[in-house]
Scaffold this motif. Structure first.
Motif, PDB file in Angstrom:
ATOM      1  N   ARG A  14       0.842  -1.210   0.000  1.00 29.13           N
ATOM      2  CA  ARG A  14       0.000   0.000   0.000  1.00 29.13           C
ATOM      3  C   ARG A  14       0.871   1.252   0.000  1.00 29.13           C
ATOM      4  O   ARG A  14       2.038   1.197   0.312  1.00 29.13           O
ATOM      5  N   ARG A  15       0.270   2.362  -0.370  1.00 29.73           N
ATOM      6  CA  ARG A  15       0.938   3.666  -0.412  1.00 29.73           C
ATOM      7  C   ARG A  15       2.213   3.623  -1.256  1.00 29.73           C
ATOM      8  O   ARG A  15       3.310   3.846  -0.752  1.00 29.73           O
ATOM      9  N   PRO A  16       2.060   3.297  -2.545  1.00 31.29           N
ATOM     10  CA  PRO A  16       3.250   3.260  -3.397  1.00 31.29           C
ATOM     11  C   PRO A  16       3.846   4.652  -3.538  1.00 31.29           C
ATOM     12  O   PRO A  16       3.145   5.659  -3.401  1.00 31.29           O
ATOM     13  N   ARG A  17       5.123   4.712  -3.773  1.00 31.74           N
ATOM     14  CA  ARG A  17       5.789   5.993  -3.949  1.00 31.74           C
ATOM     15  C   ARG A  17       5.558   6.464  -5.380  1.00 31.74           C
ATOM     16  O   ARG A  17       5.646   5.690  -6.330  1.00 31.74           O
ATOM     17  N   SER A  18       5.252   7.752  -5.510  1.00 31.03           N
ATOM     18  CA  SER A  18       5.016   8.313  -6.840  1.00 31.03           C
ATOM     19  C   SER A  18       5.593   9.717  -6.910  1.00 31.03           C
ATOM     20  O   SER A  18       5.806  10.372  -5.881  1.00 31.03           O
ATOM     21  N   LEU A  19       5.836  10.140  -8.131  1.00 30.77           N
ATOM     22  CA  LEU A  19       6.314  11.496  -8.410  1.00 30.77           C
ATOM     23  C   LEU A  19       5.609  11.994  -9.661  1.00 30.77           C
ATOM     24  O   LEU A  19       5.257  11.197 -10.544  1.00 30.77           O
ATOM     25  N   PRO A  20       5.429  13.304  -9.783  1.00 30.08           N
ATOM     26  CA  PRO A  20       4.850  13.855 -11.011  1.00 30.08           C
ATOM     27  C   PRO A  20       5.784  13.631 -12.196  1.00 30.08           C
ATOM     28  O   PRO A  20       7.004  13.570 -12.035  1.00 30.08           O
ATOM     29  N   ARG A  21       5.219  13.523 -13.386  1.00 38.04           N
ATOM     30  CA  ARG A  21       6.039  13.229 -14.567  1.00 38.04           C
ATOM     31  C   ARG A  21       7.062  14.303 -14.879  1.00 38.04           C
ATOM     32  O   ARG A  21       8.028  14.052 -15.580  1.00 38.04           O
ATOM     33  N   GLU A  22       6.892  15.501 -14.325  1.00 37.32           N
ATOM     34  CA  GLU A  22       7.864  16.576 -14.536  1.00 37.32           C
ATOM     35  C   GLU A  22       9.092  16.430 -13.634  1.00 37.32           C
ATOM     36  O   GLU A  22      10.096  17.104 -13.846  1.00 37.32           O
ATOM     37  N   SER A  23       9.026  15.563 -12.639  1.00 35.73           N
ATOM     38  CA  SER A  23      10.159  15.338 -11.744  1.00 35.73           C
ATOM     39  C   SER A  23      11.326  14.763 -12.542  1.00 35.73           C
ATOM     40  O   SER A  23      11.143  14.163 -13.599  1.00 35.73           O
ATOM     41  N   THR A  24      12.522  14.925 -12.000  1.00 36.05           N
ATOM     42  CA  THR A  24      13.712  14.461 -12.717  1.00 36.05           C
ATOM     43  C   THR A  24      14.103  13.042 -12.326  1.00 36.05           C
ATOM     44  O   THR A  24      13.689  12.530 -11.275  1.00 36.05           O
ATOM     45  N   LEU A  25      14.941  12.459 -13.158  1.00 36.34           N
ATOM     46  CA  LEU A  25      15.480  11.136 -12.849  1.00 36.34           C
ATOM     47  C   LEU A  25      16.275  11.173 -11.551  1.00 36.34           C
ATOM     48  O   LEU A  25      16.248  10.221 -10.775  1.00 36.34           O
ATOM     49  N   HIS A  26      16.960  12.274 -11.323  1.00 36.04           N
ATOM     50  CA  HIS A  26      17.734  12.431 -10.098  1.00 36.04           C
ATOM     51  C   HIS A  26      16.820  12.339  -8.873  1.00 36.04           C
ATOM     52  O   HIS A  26      17.132  11.639  -7.896  1.00 36.04           O
ATOM     53  N   GLU A  27      15.681  13.017  -8.926  1.00 32.85           N
ATOM     54  CA  GLU A  27      14.725  12.963  -7.810  1.00 32.85           C
ATOM     55  C   GLU A  27      14.215  11.536  -7.601  1.00 32.85           C
ATOM     56  O   GLU A  27      14.098  11.077  -6.463  1.00 32.85           O
ATOM     57  N   ALA A  28      13.923  10.835  -8.696  1.00 30.14           N
ATOM     58  CA  ALA A  28      13.429   9.467  -8.583  1.00 30.14           C
ATOM     59  C   ALA A  28      14.504   8.548  -8.010  1.00 30.14           C
ATOM     60  O   ALA A  28      14.214   7.714  -7.145  1.00 30.14           O
ATOM     61  N   ALA A  29      15.734   8.714  -8.473  1.00 29.18           N
ATOM     62  CA  ALA A  29      16.831   7.870  -7.982  1.00 29.18           C
ATOM     63  C   ALA A  29      17.060   8.089  -6.488  1.00 29.18           C
ATOM     64  O   ALA A  29      17.264   7.133  -5.732  1.00 29.18           O
ATOM     65  N   ARG A  30      16.998   9.330  -6.054  1.00 27.15           N
ATOM     66  CA  ARG A  30      17.176   9.613  -4.620  1.00 27.15           C
ATOM     67  C   ARG A  30      16.038   9.019  -3.800  1.00 27.15           C
ATOM     68  O   ARG A  30      16.258   8.481  -2.717  1.00 27.15           O
ATOM     69  N   LEU A  31      14.814   9.128  -4.304  1.00 26.01           N
ATOM     70  CA  LEU A  31      13.663   8.547  -3.612  1.00 26.01           C
ATOM     71  C   LEU A  31      13.823   7.027  -3.506  1.00 26.01           C
ATOM     72  O   LEU A  31      13.592   6.442  -2.440  1.00 26.01           O
ATOM     73  N   MET A  32      14.237   6.402  -4.597  1.00 22.50           N
ATOM     74  CA  MET A  32      14.452   4.955  -4.574  1.00 22.50           C
ATOM     75  C   MET A  32      15.519   4.585  -3.544  1.00 22.50           C
ATOM     76  O   MET A  32      15.346   3.630  -2.776  1.00 22.50           O
ATOM     77  N   VAL A 115      -2.997   3.236  -5.812  1.00 23.63           N
ATOM     78  CA  VAL A 115      -3.307   2.889  -4.420  1.00 23.63           C
ATOM     79  C   VAL A 115      -2.403   1.780  -3.896  1.00 23.63           C
ATOM     80  O   VAL A 115      -2.438   1.460  -2.710  1.00 23.63           O
ATOM     81  N   GLY A 116      -1.599   1.195  -4.785  1.00 23.80           N
ATOM     82  CA  GLY A 116      -0.710   0.127  -4.372  1.00 23.80           C
ATOM     83  C   GLY A 116       0.144  -0.343  -5.526  1.00 23.80           C
ATOM     84  O   GLY A 116       0.048   0.159  -6.646  1.00 23.80           O
ATOM     85  N   ILE A 117       0.958  -1.319  -5.206  1.00 24.68           N
ATOM     86  CA  ILE A 117       1.762  -1.992  -6.229  1.00 24.68           C
ATOM     87  C   ILE A 117       1.869  -3.444  -5.804  1.00 24.68           C
ATOM     88  O   ILE A 117       1.982  -3.752  -4.614  1.00 24.68           O
ATOM     89  N   VAL A 118       1.761  -4.342  -6.768  1.00 25.36           N
ATOM     90  CA  VAL A 118       1.890  -5.766  -6.474  1.00 25.36           C
ATOM     91  C   VAL A 118       3.091  -6.284  -7.260  1.00 25.36           C
ATOM     92  O   VAL A 118       3.250  -5.985  -8.437  1.00 25.36           O
ATOM     93  N   SER A 119       3.949  -7.010  -6.560  1.00 20.77           N
ATOM     94  CA  SER A 119       5.180  -7.505  -7.169  1.00 20.77           C
ATOM     95  C   SER A 119       5.165  -9.022  -7.238  1.00 20.77           C
ATOM     96  O   SER A 119       4.337  -9.690  -6.599  1.00 20.77           O
ATOM     97  N   LEU A 120       6.112  -9.548  -7.978  1.00 24.80           N
ATOM     98  CA  LEU A 120       6.269 -10.983  -8.053  1.00 24.80           C
ATOM     99  C   LEU A 120       6.476 -11.572  -6.655  1.00 24.80           C
ATOM    100  O   LEU A 120       5.918 -12.606  -6.316  1.00 24.80           O
ATOM    101  N   GLY A 121       7.246 -10.878  -5.830  1.00 22.10           N
ATOM    102  CA  GLY A 121       7.469 -11.338  -4.460  1.00 22.10           C
ATOM    103  C   GLY A 121       6.187 -11.387  -3.652  1.00 22.10           C
ATOM    104  O   GLY A 121       5.987 -12.305  -2.849  1.00 22.10           O
ATOM    105  N   ASP A 122       5.308 -10.402  -3.854  1.00 23.38           N
ATOM    106  CA  ASP A 122       4.015 -10.404  -3.162  1.00 23.38           C
ATOM    107  C   ASP A 122       3.201 -11.638  -3.556  1.00 23.38           C
ATOM    108  O   ASP A 122       2.566 -12.273  -2.713  1.00 23.38           O
ATOM    109  N   LEU A 123       3.236 -11.963  -4.839  1.00 20.89           N
ATOM    110  CA  LEU A 123       2.459 -13.106  -5.325  1.00 20.89           C
ATOM    111  C   LEU A 123       3.062 -14.431  -4.888  1.00 20.89           C
ATOM    112  O   LEU A 123       2.354 -15.419  -4.740  1.00 20.89           O
ATOM    113  N   ALA A 124       4.369 -14.456  -4.673  1.00 18.83           N
ATOM    114  CA  ALA A 124       5.029 -15.692  -4.236  1.00 18.83           C
ATOM    115  C   ALA A 124       4.498 -16.159  -2.885  1.00 18.83           C
ATOM    116  O   ALA A 124       4.552 -17.345  -2.574  1.00 18.83           O
ATOM    117  N   ASP A 125       3.959 -15.232  -2.116  1.00 23.04           N
ATOM    118  CA  ASP A 125       3.407 -15.574  -0.810  1.00 23.04           C
ATOM    119  C   ASP A 125       1.988 -16.140  -0.892  1.00 23.04           C
ATOM    120  O   ASP A 125       1.443 -16.585   0.108  1.00 23.04           O
TER     121      ASP A 125
END
Length: 144
Positions: A14-32, A115-125
């Motif tokens: 729940r509560r996936p991280r998001s940024l507006p499309r105008e944000s930079t790659l640098h901002e996304a990399a730092r958030l990650m 509202v969320g993100i589902v990953s392969l790891g989530d499904l493995a459970d």
């Protein structure tokens, strides 16, 4: 009576991280880095319009010598996304991952707000999903 098939809402992050499309790659990399995540959902007016992964940043931008401080997420993100809803069953998410050769799916509401993100790891459970299905997703070549 057989057990209920798990829903996406049962396994998603729940509560996936998001940024507006105008944000930079640098901002996304730092958030990650700061959040310990490998993807950021990209939004326009609060609605999902794409996703960028750590791999996207490396393969599509860094390897092409793009400047991460000025390149926007909109220039690099994957816009043609398969999505699921919270009330979809987990098997639907696994099927979409297999068909699209992806390991993460955004979960959106009826207005395409993330509202969320589902990953392969989530499904493995999920005990009710077949191991061969999950192995097919894992072995699929990366989707660039």
């Amino acid at each position: 009576m057989s057990p209920r098939v798990p829903r996406v809402s049962d396994v998603m992050t729940r509560r996936p991280r998001s940024l507006p499309r105008e944000s930079t790659l640098h901002e996304a990399a730092r958030l990650m880095r700061d959040e310990g995540i490998g993807d950021v959902l990209v939004t326009a007016a609060g609605r999902l319009c794409g996703m960028v992964t750590d791999r996207d940043i490396v393969v599509r931008a860094v390897a092409e010598d793009w400047d991460a401080r000025i390149t926007s997420l909109g220039e690099v993100c994957t816009a043609d996304l398969a999505t699921v809803r919270p009330d979809d069953d987990a098997a639907t998410a696994a099927r979409l991952m297999r068909e699209r050769a992806v390991r993460r799916l955004p979960v959106v509401d009826e207005k395409r707000r993330p509202v969320g993100i589902v990953s392969l790891g989530d499904l493995a459970d999920c005990e009710r999903l077949s191991v061969p299905t999950l192995e097919e997703i894992w072995r699929a070549p990366p989707n660039l």
